[in-house]
Write a protein that holds these residues in place. Structure first.
Motif, PDB file in Angstrom:
ATOM      1  N   LEU A   1       0.861  -1.181   0.000  1.00  0.00           N
ATOM      2  CA  LEU A   1       0.000   0.000   0.000  1.00  0.00           C
ATOM      3  C   LEU A   1       0.897   1.231   0.000  1.00  0.00           C
ATOM      4  N   GLU A   2       0.866   1.970  -1.085  1.00  0.00           N
ATOM      5  CA  GLU A   2       1.738   3.135  -1.222  1.00  0.00           C
ATOM      6  C   GLU A   2       0.926   4.326  -1.694  1.00  0.00           C
ATOM      7  N   THR A   3       1.370   5.533  -1.296  1.00  0.00           N
ATOM      8  CA  THR A   3       0.712   6.741  -1.805  1.00  0.00           C
ATOM      9  C   THR A   3       1.444   7.277  -3.041  1.00  0.00           C
ATOM     10  N   ASP A   4       2.757   6.970  -3.192  1.00  0.00           N
ATOM     11  CA  ASP A   4       3.546   7.516  -4.301  1.00  0.00           C
ATOM     12  C   ASP A   4       4.433   6.441  -4.922  1.00  0.00           C
ATOM     13  N   ASP A   5       4.764   6.596  -6.222  1.00  0.00           N
ATOM     14  CA  ASP A   5       5.623   5.634  -6.944  1.00  0.00           C
ATOM     15  C   ASP A   5       5.163   4.209  -6.665  1.00  0.00           C
ATOM     16  N   ARG A   6       3.850   3.994  -6.783  1.00  0.00           N
ATOM     17  CA  ARG A   6       3.294   2.720  -6.331  1.00  0.00           C
ATOM     18  C   ARG A   6       3.926   1.485  -6.951  1.00  0.00           C
ATOM     19  N   ARG A   7       4.000   1.473  -8.314  1.00  0.00           N
ATOM     20  CA  ARG A   7       4.452   0.245  -8.968  1.00  0.00           C
ATOM     21  C   ARG A   7       5.913  -0.044  -8.634  1.00  0.00           C
ATOM     22  N   PHE A   8       6.735   1.021  -8.660  1.00  0.00           N
ATOM     23  CA  PHE A   8       8.163   0.853  -8.359  1.00  0.00           C
ATOM     24  C   PHE A   8       8.355   0.331  -6.929  1.00  0.00           C
ATOM     25  N   ARG A   9       7.690   0.984  -5.973  1.00  0.00           N
ATOM     26  CA  ARG A   9       7.870   0.578  -4.566  1.00  0.00           C
ATOM     27  C   ARG A   9       7.333  -0.825  -4.303  1.00  0.00           C
ATOM     28  N   ALA A  10       6.231  -1.170  -4.993  1.00  0.00           N
ATOM     29  CA  ALA A  10       5.658  -2.508  -4.821  1.00  0.00           C
ATOM     30  C   ALA A  10       6.628  -3.563  -5.339  1.00  0.00           C
TER      31      ALA A  10
END
Lengths: 217, 217
Positions: free
Chosen positions: B146-155
């Motif tokens: 669960l991310e608020t920013d750069d979702r795909r990269f952080r996932a």
């Protein structure tokens, strides 16, 4: 007992927890379920009075005849209660508003770094103290004090400090429980009544006392 | 598609939030409702598999056929998941465990002083990363990010770091909502499927993908 039938009055009840967010995901709160607030609303309605509940996020259902205003933070709860209180005869503070909030709130979810995080918290406003301070001569305020130690002493200090007319003292075992054990304290710190049982029973007894001592006065 | 009927498997699902207490009343948490975990459990059961849900405090009802173990803190969730995982074929991390905890926990309710409060927080263990690290060759682990920013990269970074076989990426609007919008990411970071709709629909699609890619492999 006063036998004259009073006109219907309007009672403000704060209920449930509030939340103070650190970022869009994480927040500080407590396990208040809103059950005591719902039981008090039910008891007030049963006596033929009107009720407005200002509630933080809860799963409990309030009585259909109650007007309910939903809030998230303690500042929200205070703002809404302040707007409604002038139109009410009295207020009961059954909520457990989150009493600290982060000094800084992040717009983005804080990423874990592997290192400790130091969080600066500041106190939130005290909803019932503000209502107690602002009350007119024809209004009354009843507070709840939840303490783990020196309960009666601390509840009496809070009664005085928050300009309450009566104070209900209970312990942390009341939170999110179906039963409760409370002491109802008078302005001089004396115990008016000790009440144990399920929250509806406790609420009925408390509202009967409030009815006799504050509404019928 | 593999047409052979596989033997029934057992899936561990972590679900809901956890709580990290500062004192007997106040705690840090998030608004995870357990609805995604409940929908995933339902979808797993529908395919004829067994399910164990390790859940933090929620109001949602899990399917009657699911075995449910209730926990409060992230350390509890990890301990229970660690005990159960060796007896399972795979794990899905739908929980949102509280990822910071107070360094010091007070036995007594902290009294307000009128001054700011500095709270030292340390990271809690990462439940899904520990399961991913410990998994056998015949086991699989699916994470949620669960991310608020750069979702795909952080996932994708989380997928790698937590030794997951698949990663579901979503945003904070998913929390305590009836609908969800997710991307299912493969080990190489590519998007396998984008799914939108109510949580039962999203859960059904996710479990179908997990079934085809991990259970039938």
């Amino acid at each position: 007992m006063n036998d004259s039938k009073p006109a219907s009055v309007k009672v403000l009840i704060t209920s449930g927890p509030t939340r103070q967010y650190l970022d869009p995901v994480r927040y500080l709160t407590n396990a208040s379920s809103g059950r005591m607030g719902a039981a008090l609303a039910e008891a007030v309605l049963k006596l033929g009075h009107d009720v407005v509940v200002v509630s933080g996020p809860v799963a409990v259902k309030y009585p259909a005849a109650a007007e309910v205003v939903e809030v998230i933070t303690t500042d929200d709860m205070l703002r809404v209660a302040n707007e409604i209180f002038p139109h009410c005869d009295g207020a009961i503070g059954a909520a457990a508003p989150c009493d600290y909030k982060p000094l800084h709130v992040s717009d983005q979810k804080l990423s874990k770094t592997g290192r400790p995080l130091q969080l600066d918290l500041v106190e939130t406003p005290d909803v019932i103290a503000v209502l107690g301070e602002s009350k007119r001569n024809d209004q009354w305020v009843v507070g709840f004090a939840l303490e783990t130690d020196d309960r009666r002493f601390r509840a009496t200090v809070k009664l005085e400090k928050k300009h309450c007319d009566l104070m209900v003292s209970n312990g942390p075992e009341a939170i999110d429980a179906s039963d409760n054990h409370v002491e109802l304290l008078d302005r001089d710190g004396s115990v008016i009544e000790t009440i144990s049982g399920n929250k509806q029973h406790v609420a009925n007894r408390l509202i009967q006392q409030i009815h006799n001592r504050l509404i019928l006065q």
